[in-house]
Write a protein that holds these residues in place. Structure first.
Motif, PDB file in Angstrom:
ATOM      1  N   GLY A   1       0.721  -1.169  -0.055  1.00 52.03           N
ATOM      2  CA  GLY A   1       0.184  -0.065  -0.036  1.00 52.03           C
ATOM      3  C   GLY A   1       0.870   1.235   0.027  1.00 52.03           C
ATOM      4  N   ASN A   2       2.238   1.143  -0.106  1.00 47.97           N
ATOM      5  CA  ASN A   2       3.096   2.270  -0.111  1.00 47.97           C
ATOM      6  C   ASN A   2       3.113   2.788  -1.642  1.00 47.97           C
ATOM      7  OD1 ASN A   2       2.989   2.062   2.555  1.00 47.97           O
ATOM      8  ND2 ASN A   2       5.154   1.609   2.649  1.00 47.97           N
ATOM      9  N   PHE A   3       3.628   3.940  -1.600  1.00 44.26           N
ATOM     10  CA  PHE A   3       3.842   4.477  -2.964  1.00 44.26           C
ATOM     11  C   PHE A   3       4.922   3.955  -3.657  1.00 44.26           C
ATOM     12  CE2 PHE A   3       2.493   8.485  -1.240  1.00 44.26           C
ATOM     13  CZ  PHE A   3       1.360   9.006  -2.459  1.00 44.26           C
ATOM     14  N   ALA A   4       4.723   3.609  -5.154  1.00 43.45           N
ATOM     15  CA  ALA A   4       5.664   3.087  -5.980  1.00 43.45           C
ATOM     16  C   ALA A   4       5.844   4.445  -6.956  1.00 43.45           C
ATOM     17  CB  ALA A   4       5.110   1.904  -6.889  1.00 43.45           C
ATOM     18  N   ALA A   5       4.654   5.018  -7.629  1.00 45.98           N
ATOM     19  CA  ALA A   5       4.836   6.074  -8.413  1.00 45.98           C
ATOM     20  C   ALA A   5       3.740   6.971  -8.559  1.00 45.98           C
ATOM     21  CB  ALA A   5       5.020   5.443  -9.859  1.00 45.98           C
ATOM     22  N   MET A   6       3.857   8.142  -8.711  1.00 48.43           N
ATOM     23  CA  MET A   6       2.658   8.898  -8.831  1.00 48.43           C
ATOM     24  C   MET A   6       3.034   9.938 -10.128  1.00 48.43           C
ATOM     25  SD  MET A   6       1.080  11.809  -6.284  1.00 48.43           S
ATOM     26  CE  MET A   6      -0.467  12.430  -6.433  1.00 48.43           C
TER      27      MET A   6
ATOM     28  N   ALA B   1       9.868  11.362  -4.186  1.00 48.74           N
ATOM     29  CA  ALA B   1      11.284  10.850  -3.360  1.00 48.74           C
ATOM     30  C   ALA B   1      11.504  11.585  -2.010  1.00 48.74           C
ATOM     31  CB  ALA B   1      12.477  11.107  -4.118  1.00 48.74           C
ATOM     32  N   SER B   2      11.094  12.664  -1.842  1.00 48.39           N
ATOM     33  CA  SER B   2      11.388  13.580  -0.452  1.00 48.39           C
ATOM     34  C   SER B   2      10.204  13.105   0.464  1.00 48.39           C
ATOM     35  CB  SER B   2      11.710  15.020  -0.836  1.00 48.39           C
ATOM     36  OG  SER B   2      10.309  15.624  -1.489  1.00 48.39           O
ATOM     37  N   GLU B   3       8.892  13.402  -0.045  1.00 49.24           N
ATOM     38  CA  GLU B   3       7.658  13.063   0.807  1.00 49.24           C
ATOM     39  C   GLU B   3       7.086  11.958   0.186  1.00 49.24           C
ATOM     40  OE1 GLU B   3       9.273  16.508   1.838  1.00 49.24           O
ATOM     41  OE2 GLU B   3       8.058  16.516  -0.183  1.00 49.24           O
ATOM     42  N   LEU B   4       6.736  11.641  -1.039  1.00 46.12           N
ATOM     43  CA  LEU B   4       6.335  10.531  -1.628  1.00 46.12           C
ATOM     44  C   LEU B   4       7.295   9.365  -2.123  1.00 46.12           C
ATOM     45  CD1 LEU B   4       3.815  12.528  -4.062  1.00 46.12           C
ATOM     46  CD2 LEU B   4       3.463  12.052  -1.321  1.00 46.12           C
ATOM     47  N   HIS B   5       7.247   8.183  -1.351  1.00 46.67           N
ATOM     48  CA  HIS B   5       8.222   7.198  -1.533  1.00 46.67           C
ATOM     49  C   HIS B   5       7.757   5.830  -1.076  1.00 46.67           C
ATOM     50  CE1 HIS B   5       9.314   7.786   2.667  1.00 46.67           C
ATOM     51  NE2 HIS B   5       9.495   9.011   2.390  1.00 46.67           N
ATOM     52  N   ARG B   6       8.624   4.722  -1.208  1.00 44.02           N
ATOM     53  CA  ARG B   6       8.240   3.535  -0.849  1.00 44.02           C
ATOM     54  C   ARG B   6       8.089   2.954   0.595  1.00 44.02           C
ATOM     55  NH1 ARG B   6      14.342   2.243  -1.971  1.00 44.02           N
ATOM     56  NH2 ARG B   6      13.695   2.925  -4.061  1.00 44.02           N
ATOM     57  N   ASP B   7       8.476   4.004   1.413  1.00 44.57           N
ATOM     58  CA  ASP B   7       7.985   3.593   2.970  1.00 44.57           C
ATOM     59  C   ASP B   7       7.015   4.629   3.454  1.00 44.57           C
ATOM     60  OD1 ASP B   7      10.531   2.298   2.937  1.00 44.57           O
ATOM     61  OD2 ASP B   7      11.771   4.171   3.299  1.00 44.57           O
ATOM     62  N   ILE B   8       6.200   5.168   2.667  1.00 46.63           N
ATOM     63  CA  ILE B   8       5.044   5.827   3.036  1.00 46.63           C
ATOM     64  C   ILE B   8       3.757   5.598   2.193  1.00 46.63           C
ATOM     65  CG2 ILE B   8       5.475   8.087   2.024  1.00 46.63           C
ATOM     66  CD1 ILE B   8       4.865   9.548   4.678  1.00 46.63           C
TER      67      ILE B   8
ATOM     68  N   ALA C   1      -2.097   7.787   2.285  1.00 46.41           N
ATOM     69  CA  ALA C   1      -2.898   8.177   3.313  1.00 46.41           C
ATOM     70  C   ALA C   1      -1.989   9.026   4.314  1.00 46.41           C
ATOM     71  CB  ALA C   1      -3.542   7.034   3.975  1.00 46.41           C
ATOM     72  N   GLU C   2      -0.792   8.510   4.543  1.00 43.93           N
ATOM     73  CA  GLU C   2       0.041   9.282   5.274  1.00 43.93           C
ATOM     74  C   GLU C   2       0.526  10.449   4.948  1.00 43.93           C
ATOM     75  OE1 GLU C   2       1.975   5.432   7.867  1.00 43.93           O
ATOM     76  OE2 GLU C   2       2.506   5.518   5.703  1.00 43.93           O
ATOM     77  N   CYS C   3       0.335  10.848   3.559  1.00 45.72           N
ATOM     78  CA  CYS C   3       0.645  12.240   2.936  1.00 45.72           C
ATOM     79  C   CYS C   3      -0.271  12.924   2.764  1.00 45.72           C
ATOM     80  CB  CYS C   3       1.382  11.954   1.507  1.00 45.72           C
ATOM     81  SG  CYS C   3       2.841  10.895   1.676  1.00 45.72           S
ATOM     82  N   GLY C   4      -1.571  12.423   3.601  1.00 51.01           N
ATOM     83  CA  GLY C   4      -2.644  13.224   3.329  1.00 51.01           C
ATOM     84  C   GLY C   4      -3.636  13.396   1.836  1.00 51.01           C
ATOM     85  N   ILE C   5      -3.294  12.038   1.226  1.00 53.91           N
ATOM     86  CA  ILE C   5      -4.013  11.857  -0.031  1.00 53.91           C
ATOM     87  C   ILE C   5      -4.918  10.765   0.268  1.00 53.91           C
ATOM     88  CG2 ILE C   5      -3.749  10.988  -2.341  1.00 53.91           C
ATOM     89  CD1 ILE C   5      -0.946  12.111  -2.263  1.00 53.91           C
ATOM     90  N   ASP C   6      -6.341  11.335   0.178  1.00 61.19           N
ATOM     91  CA  ASP C   6      -7.466  10.159   0.109  1.00 61.19           C
ATOM     92  C   ASP C   6      -7.480   9.267  -1.311  1.00 61.19           C
ATOM     93  OD1 ASP C   6      -8.945  10.976   2.289  1.00 61.19           O
ATOM     94  OD2 ASP C   6      -9.732  12.760   1.166  1.00 61.19           O
TER      95      ASP C   6
ATOM     96  N   CYS D   1       7.606  18.320   7.382  1.00 62.35           N
ATOM     97  CA  CYS D   1       8.413  17.263   8.523  1.00 62.35           C
ATOM     98  C   CYS D   1       7.383  16.354   8.496  1.00 62.35           C
ATOM     99  CB  CYS D   1       8.282  18.189   9.829  1.00 62.35           C
ATOM    100  SG  CYS D   1       8.699  17.318  11.174  1.00 62.35           S
ATOM    101  N   ARG D   2       8.118  15.140   8.726  1.00 62.58           N
ATOM    102  CA  ARG D   2       7.460  13.802   8.662  1.00 62.58           C
ATOM    103  C   ARG D   2       7.515  13.295  10.293  1.00 62.58           C
ATOM    104  NH1 ARG D   2       8.831   7.943   6.037  1.00 62.58           N
ATOM    105  NH2 ARG D   2       7.006   6.716   7.024  1.00 62.58           N
TER     106      ARG D   2
END
Length: 338
Positions: free
Chosen positions: A93-98, A242-249, A252-257, A310-311
């Motif tokens: 469920g974590n980011f691969a690509a946007m 890569a800075s905020e949107l990456h494979r470890d998040i 939802a944790e970035c505020g995206i529904d 900030c994370r």
């Protein structure tokens, strides 16, 4: 070693400060500096070199329905000429690509991948497509990519000869003309980015310099580099690949529904008087206890403050309090939670 972009000749002529950005040498800023470029973009319009953007053609039988199963948001209902933002996730469920997805024909899509997407995620995207019998053709080296960004973007394209521009959620072929009357075509993708109207422009590399010149001659347009791009991103509160949107998040944790998963953001924005802490810097509460880590930051000219993503760990934002501390050049300075 970083390669020259298709617009390298222009950057040299305009005396850009060139720096490596991924596999490319791109302008960090021009003689006026990043702050001036930022301000010009929000008041008029600027040209940004998007070299390094991944560009892929996706084709196959009933490809829209196949992509429905792979991407977060439904694709098959997108009309020919339509464009949308979409996400590919890993199994956890974590980011691969946007990315931006453009429907060129019924069974033909063009996918534009952020230039900061790591190689591992690019490979995962291609492998996922091929595994699901989607034909993938890498067009990245066959397209010169520009962004024209700012409130005057549409007027500048019209002044350069474009007759009909794409509306929100659409792309169109446009033609611009230079001072000598020569015409150059491009795929123009409407793109609202950093709270600003703009267009991504996909150009034949053989005509890249001439196309740039056809726009640069128009009163109101100016060149801008990656420094201004980053400060525009951060000032608008846009998480970065890569800075905020990456494979470890996760989104939802970035505020995206996403469907079935409401946003529960661990990203917050903080600000200080002038200086941004470097990525990886620890953020502390007023008692000196670590509550988060800076992921990216920049001085934001319109706000006249430095702002940083900030994370924080789950619940830390609520417990941290409004008054924080960040470390800049080896000393703690006050910061505020926005």
């Amino acid at each position: 070693m970083a390669e020259n972009s298709f617009f390298h000749e222009v950057h040299l002529e305009l005396e850009a400060k060139l720096v490596p950005s991924g596999a490319w040498k791109l302008p960090l800023f021009y003689p006026g500096g990043s702050v001036a470029e930022h301000r010009h973009t929000v008041s008029s319009a600027s040209l940004f070199d998007l070299s390094g953007t991944g560009c892929y053609q996706l084709t196959g039988k009933a490809v829209g329905k196949v992509l429905d199963k792979l991407f977060v948001y439904p694709v098959s209902a997108l009309a020919v000429g339509g464009t949308m933002e979409n996400i590919l996730l890993y199994e956890n469920g974590n980011f691969a690509a946007m990315f931006t997805l453009n429907r060129m024909q019924d069974e033909d899509f063009m996918l534009q991948l952020d230039r900061n997407t790591p190689a591992k995620e690019r490979d995962f995207l291609v492998q996922t497509m091929e595994k699901n019998k989607v034909s993938v053709r890498d067009l990245s080296g066959a397209m010169a990519m520009l962004a024209l960004l700012g409130p005057e973007s549409g007027n500048i394209l019209k002044s350069a000869g474009a007759q009909e521009l794409p509306e929100k959620g659409m792309w169109k072929m446009i033609t611009v003309t230079d001072d000598e009357g020569d015409s150059f075509r491009a795929i123009a993708v409407y793109h609202e980015r950093f709270d600003l109207e703009g267009f991504d422009l996909c150009v034949n590399p053989d005509n890249a310099v001439e196309f740039y010149g056809a726009l640069y001659r128009i009163n109101g347009v100016a060149p801008a580099g990656t420094g201004a791009w980053e400060s525009l991103r951060i000032e608008s509160g846009t998480p970065g690949t890569a800075s905020e949107l990456h494979r470890d998040i996760s989104p939802a944790e970035c505020g995206i529904d996403t469907p079935g998963v409401p946003a529960n953001s661990r990203l917050v924005m903080i600000e200080s008087d002038r200086y941004a802490a470097l990525p990886g810097s620890v953020v502390k509460n007023a008692a000196g206890i670590a509550v988060g880590v800076v992921t990216s930051g920049a001085y934001c000219p319109v706000a006249a403050r430095a702002r940083m993503f900030c994370r924080m760990e789950n619940g830390a934002a609520d417990a941290a309090g409004k008054n924080l501390l960040i470390t800049v050049n080896g000393r703690d300075i006050p910061a505020t939670l926005l």
